[in-house]
Design a protein around this motif. Sequence first.
Motif, short mmCIF file in Angstrom:
data_model
loop_
_atom_site.label_atom_id
_atom_site.label_comp_id
_atom_site.label_asym_id
_atom_site.label_seq_id
_atom_site.Cartn_x
_atom_site.Cartn_y
_atom_site.Cartn_z
N ARG A 109 13.47 2.37 -0.14
CA ARG A 109 13.09 1.02 0.31
C ARG A 109 12.15 0.35 -0.71
O ARG A 109 12.19 -0.86 -0.91
CB ARG A 109 12.42 1.11 1.67
N HIS A 110 11.33 1.15 -1.38
CA HIS A 110 10.36 0.62 -2.34
C HIS A 110 10.83 0.73 -3.79
O HIS A 110 10.48 -0.10 -4.62
CB HIS A 110 9.02 1.34 -2.18
N TYR A 111 11.60 1.78 -4.07
CA TYR A 111 12.03 2.06 -5.43
C TYR A 111 13.50 2.47 -5.41
O TYR A 111 13.84 3.53 -4.91
CB TYR A 111 11.19 3.20 -6.05
N GLY A 112 14.35 1.62 -5.93
CA GLY A 112 15.79 1.86 -5.88
C GLY A 112 16.27 3.01 -6.74
O GLY A 112 17.36 3.54 -6.52
N LEU A 126 3.26 10.07 -9.78
CA LEU A 126 2.50 10.36 -10.99
C LEU A 126 1.93 11.77 -10.95
O LEU A 126 1.98 12.50 -11.94
CB LEU A 126 1.38 9.33 -11.17
N LEU A 127 1.40 12.17 -9.80
CA LEU A 127 0.87 13.53 -9.66
C LEU A 127 1.97 14.57 -9.82
O LEU A 127 1.79 15.58 -10.51
CB LEU A 127 0.16 13.68 -8.32
N LEU A 128 3.09 14.33 -9.18
CA LEU A 128 4.22 15.26 -9.28
C LEU A 128 4.75 15.30 -10.72
O LEU A 128 5.07 16.37 -11.25
CB LEU A 128 5.32 14.84 -8.31
N ASP A 148 0.83 -1.20 0.00
CA ASP A 148 0.00 0.00 0.00
C ASP A 148 0.87 1.26 0.00
O ASP A 148 0.59 2.22 -0.72
CB ASP A 148 -0.94 -0.02 1.22
N ARG A 149 1.93 1.26 0.77
CA ARG A 149 2.85 2.41 0.82
C ARG A 149 3.51 2.60 -0.54
O ARG A 149 3.62 3.71 -1.04
CB ARG A 149 3.91 2.20 1.91
N ALA A 150 3.93 1.51 -1.16
CA ALA A 150 4.56 1.60 -2.48
C ALA A 150 3.58 2.18 -3.51
O ALA A 150 3.97 3.00 -4.34
CB ALA A 150 5.05 0.22 -2.93
N GLU A 151 2.32 1.78 -3.43
CA GLU A 151 1.31 2.30 -4.34
C GLU A 151 1.07 3.79 -4.11
O GLU A 151 0.92 4.56 -5.06
CB GLU A 151 -0.01 1.53 -4.19
N ARG A 152 1.07 4.21 -2.85
CA ARG A 152 0.89 5.64 -2.55
C ARG A 152 2.07 6.46 -3.05
O ARG A 152 1.90 7.57 -3.55
CB ARG A 152 0.67 5.85 -1.05
N ILE A 153 3.26 5.91 -2.93
CA ILE A 153 4.45 6.60 -3.45
C ILE A 153 4.32 6.75 -4.97
O ILE A 153 4.56 7.83 -5.53
CB ILE A 153 5.75 5.86 -3.06
N HIS A 202 12.10 14.73 -9.11
CA HIS A 202 13.22 14.40 -8.23
C HIS A 202 12.68 13.67 -7.02
O HIS A 202 11.66 14.07 -6.43
CB HIS A 202 13.97 15.68 -7.79
N LEU A 203 13.34 12.61 -6.66
CA LEU A 203 12.86 11.77 -5.56
C LEU A 203 12.87 12.51 -4.23
O LEU A 203 11.99 12.26 -3.40
CB LEU A 203 13.66 10.48 -5.50
N HIS A 204 13.80 13.42 -4.02
CA HIS A 204 13.81 14.17 -2.76
C HIS A 204 12.58 15.09 -2.69
O HIS A 204 12.01 15.27 -1.61
CB HIS A 204 15.11 14.96 -2.58
N GLU A 205 12.12 15.62 -3.83
CA GLU A 205 10.90 16.43 -3.83
C GLU A 205 9.68 15.56 -3.58
O GLU A 205 8.73 15.99 -2.91
CB GLU A 205 10.76 17.17 -5.16
N LEU A 206 9.70 14.36 -4.10
CA LEU A 206 8.61 13.41 -3.85
C LEU A 206 8.53 13.09 -2.36
O LEU A 206 7.44 13.08 -1.78
CB LEU A 206 8.83 12.14 -4.67
#
Length: 193
Positions: free
Chosen positions: A45-48, A16-18, A6-11, A28-32
């Motif tokens: 942890r979810h996306y390398g 996608l929205l960003l 569920d956390r991975a899906e929310r990320i 950028h992942l830090h902005e996410l």
Amino acid sequence: MGEDDDRAERILDSALLLGERDGWDALHLHELADLMGIALEEIHRHYGQKDDLAEAWFDRADRALLRAGEAAGWLALPVRERLSRAILAWLQALAAHRRLSIEMLRYKGQPDHLHLQLRGLLRVSRTVQWIRETACLPAVGLRRELEEAALTAIFVSTLGCWLWDDSPDAGRTRAWLDRQLLLAERVAMRWSR
């Protein structure tokens, strides 16, 4: 679905929205992480890497095509119709973020992203295998190899058509796919004589 899934899906949904807002290249992942109020480590942890988010998005499309095969009376449909419905289900799953999906594919294709291009080739192969399984194609040996080559060409060319199709409900893509599948069916019938 577990809490971790569920956390991975929310990320992914947040990415996608960003991405819709700023573009895929500018994501950028830090902005996410900031947007979600989580640590960058949680995303890792979810996306390398950023491309893992794109792969997860295309995995959603794979799951949509698998669900197409669960329709009542699926096996009673002609093979060409099963193939068409599976491929269109994959494309329809991407339609909600069509522009962003196109940007993801362009990002993978950048000259300095050879590692992403290789992943893209593996992605096509994997998706074609799921299309074959969903359509319940029974061929083995040389016939299977020929079917896979033809289906890969049909899938890639249909995706290419979809990238440029601005018609309502992707009508040009549907027509293209129908023509390609009909042609492949005719060729297969001639070879089986």
